[in-house]
Design an enzyme around this catalytic site. Sequence first.
Site, PDB file in Angstrom:
ATOM      1  N   LYS A 206      13.413   1.553  58.988  1.00 18.69           N
ATOM      2  CA  LYS A 206      14.597   1.559  59.834  1.00 18.69           C
ATOM      3  C   LYS A 206      15.717   0.796  59.129  1.00 18.69           C
ATOM      4  O   LYS A 206      15.689  -0.433  59.036  1.00 18.69           O
ATOM      5  CB  LYS A 206      14.329   0.914  61.193  1.00 18.69           C
ATOM      6  CG  LYS A 206      15.555   0.960  62.116  1.00 18.69           C
ATOM      7  CD  LYS A 206      15.589  -0.207  63.049  1.00 18.69           C
ATOM      8  CE  LYS A 206      16.935  -0.486  63.671  1.00 18.69           C
ATOM      9  NZ  LYS A 206      18.109  -0.387  62.814  1.00 18.69           N
TER      10      LYS A 206
ATOM     11  N   GLU B 135      12.429 -12.477  55.767  1.00 14.81           N
ATOM     12  CA  GLU B 135      13.374 -13.251  54.973  1.00 14.81           C
ATOM     13  C   GLU B 135      14.691 -13.256  55.725  1.00 14.81           C
ATOM     14  O   GLU B 135      15.201 -12.200  56.110  1.00 14.81           O
ATOM     15  CB  GLU B 135      13.513 -12.672  53.569  1.00 14.81           C
ATOM     16  CG  GLU B 135      12.258 -12.840  52.724  1.00 14.81           C
ATOM     17  CD  GLU B 135      11.786 -14.277  52.613  1.00 14.81           C
ATOM     18  OE1 GLU B 135      12.641 -15.193  52.634  1.00 14.81           O
ATOM     19  OE2 GLU B 135      10.557 -14.507  52.515  1.00 14.81           O
TER      20      GLU B 135
ATOM     21  N   CYS C  28      22.749 -13.430  51.951  1.00 13.93           N
ATOM     22  CA  CYS C  28      21.950 -14.539  52.469  1.00 13.93           C
ATOM     23  C   CYS C  28      21.864 -15.664  51.445  1.00 13.93           C
ATOM     24  O   CYS C  28      21.618 -16.820  51.808  1.00 13.93           O
ATOM     25  CB  CYS C  28      20.565 -14.070  52.864  1.00 13.93           C
ATOM     26  SG  CYS C  28      19.664 -13.207  51.557  1.00 13.93           S
TER      27      CYS C  28
ATOM     28  N   GLU D 169      25.103 -20.689  59.295  1.00 16.03           N
ATOM     29  CA  GLU D 169      25.393 -19.565  58.408  1.00 16.03           C
ATOM     30  C   GLU D 169      26.615 -18.802  58.920  1.00 16.03           C
ATOM     31  O   GLU D 169      26.653 -18.371  60.067  1.00 16.03           O
ATOM     32  CB  GLU D 169      24.193 -18.621  58.323  1.00 16.03           C
ATOM     33  CG  GLU D 169      24.388 -17.519  57.303  1.00 16.03           C
ATOM     34  CD  GLU D 169      23.165 -16.640  57.134  1.00 16.03           C
ATOM     35  OE1 GLU D 169      22.866 -16.256  55.995  1.00 16.03           O
ATOM     36  OE2 GLU D 169      22.503 -16.346  58.155  1.00 16.03           O
TER      37      GLU D 169
END
Length: 483
Positions: free
Chosen positions: A175, A250, A284, A384
């Site tokens: 997906k 992750e 990331c 973040e």
Amino acid sequence: MSRTYGNFIDGEWTDSQSGETFEVTNPAAADEVVSVHPASSEADVEAALDAAVAAQDEWASTPGPSRGAILREAGNNLEARKEEATEVLVREEGKTRSEAGGEVQRAIDIFHYYGAKARDFGGTVKSASAPGKDLYTKHEPLGTVALITPWNYPIAIPVWKLAPALAAGNTVVLKPASEAPAVVSIVLECLDDAGLPAGVANTITGSGSEVGGPLIESERIDGVSFTGSTAVGTMVAETAAVDLKRVQCEMGGKNPTVVMPSADIEDAAETVGVGAFGTTGQSCTATSRAIVHEDVYDEFVAAVSDYADSLVVGDGLDDSDMGPHVSENELSSTLEYIDIGASEGATLEAGGSRLSGDDYDDGYFVEPTVFSGVENDARIAQEEIFGPVLAVVKADSFEDALDLANDVDYGLSASIVTQDLSEGKRFVNEVEAGVAKINEKTTGLELHVPFGGYKDSSTNTYREQGDAGLDFFSSVKTIYENY
């Protein structure tokens, strides 16, 4: 010109059983529709699972070299379509042409790498403790696995999950993220043209709630590999754990680069700037904190601010220095964090605004942004942002810099810029990050070594890429053979 794509299920391109679709638009020109995709439902998930489970035994029994040959040919097919895939990636995700071309090349290289590694997938022989006995291990595929991938590396991350999964003999339901799914369809076309048997790899598009949830929850899934936010990844891991599925997630990062007095400050500013503003900060592993020794702090702030001001922001097709955000939501989130930084008392040194006028009005463009005077407990130093915003934090010693680097919930990537070997070695040994670098930006990964984070950046189970990628997608059986 837009293109309509389908789900790839059991070797065929199909519409969603609901007939519903969604559009993907160009983040540099939001009124331009790039592609149209099925808005899939649980019925489509079940169809994809039917195909994958039915194909699993035959694919698992296919010799590793034969599986590898298909992966290598898929890489060759993608290489022949590199220019096409690059342009699709730019138009749907917003990367600059150079960044997108590099990402497509990485996907090609990954196919070739795991195409070769499939020959080595077998096991090991150990010495038994008695005569007349053989003791060895055998690597076997998990079975059918679910891969859920993000929009920020819409071809590299799917391929670095897909290739080792297939090399190890698993069947797959993938997906992709709804913001940038078209390049995954190109990947599946390349695999199909390479002779991948029907049902071995399947892809379905749609929302996480309609597609991702049912996929992860299915009892027919034996493993789940996810890349995305920490909040979603934590839920994925908890859901998969109910059935004791193997899972790797992750997730986010808040990555520091430490700059010490021995560094060449212009070089350090470029190293940090490329890490912070490349891919519009939507990585990331992006450098979101610069932790700078007080002896060179002012000089560094001036240099990195000049670097940010020098960047040309524009349409990725023009190969500008920095492209747009992928969506209006991502742009709004970055602008909100810029406001937060100012409200927390940090000093805005560069950027800080949405770009407007001329070609900017139709896209999601923001200036590369630098804040100085940031306290390490500030939100812009702890959370973040996923945008081109750099927080510069002052340290009074190496030990202080290391403490500041570790004083965050994340632990994905970290680097130091120094000419002092002892500082460099201490840093990589003591920093709490899954990737540690000396004199290099926090972004950028080699494909043949493990990748993953510590703390809230990962489920801390299995790593990705290299041999670790094969380890996740396989089980080890130990065999005692007496004769």
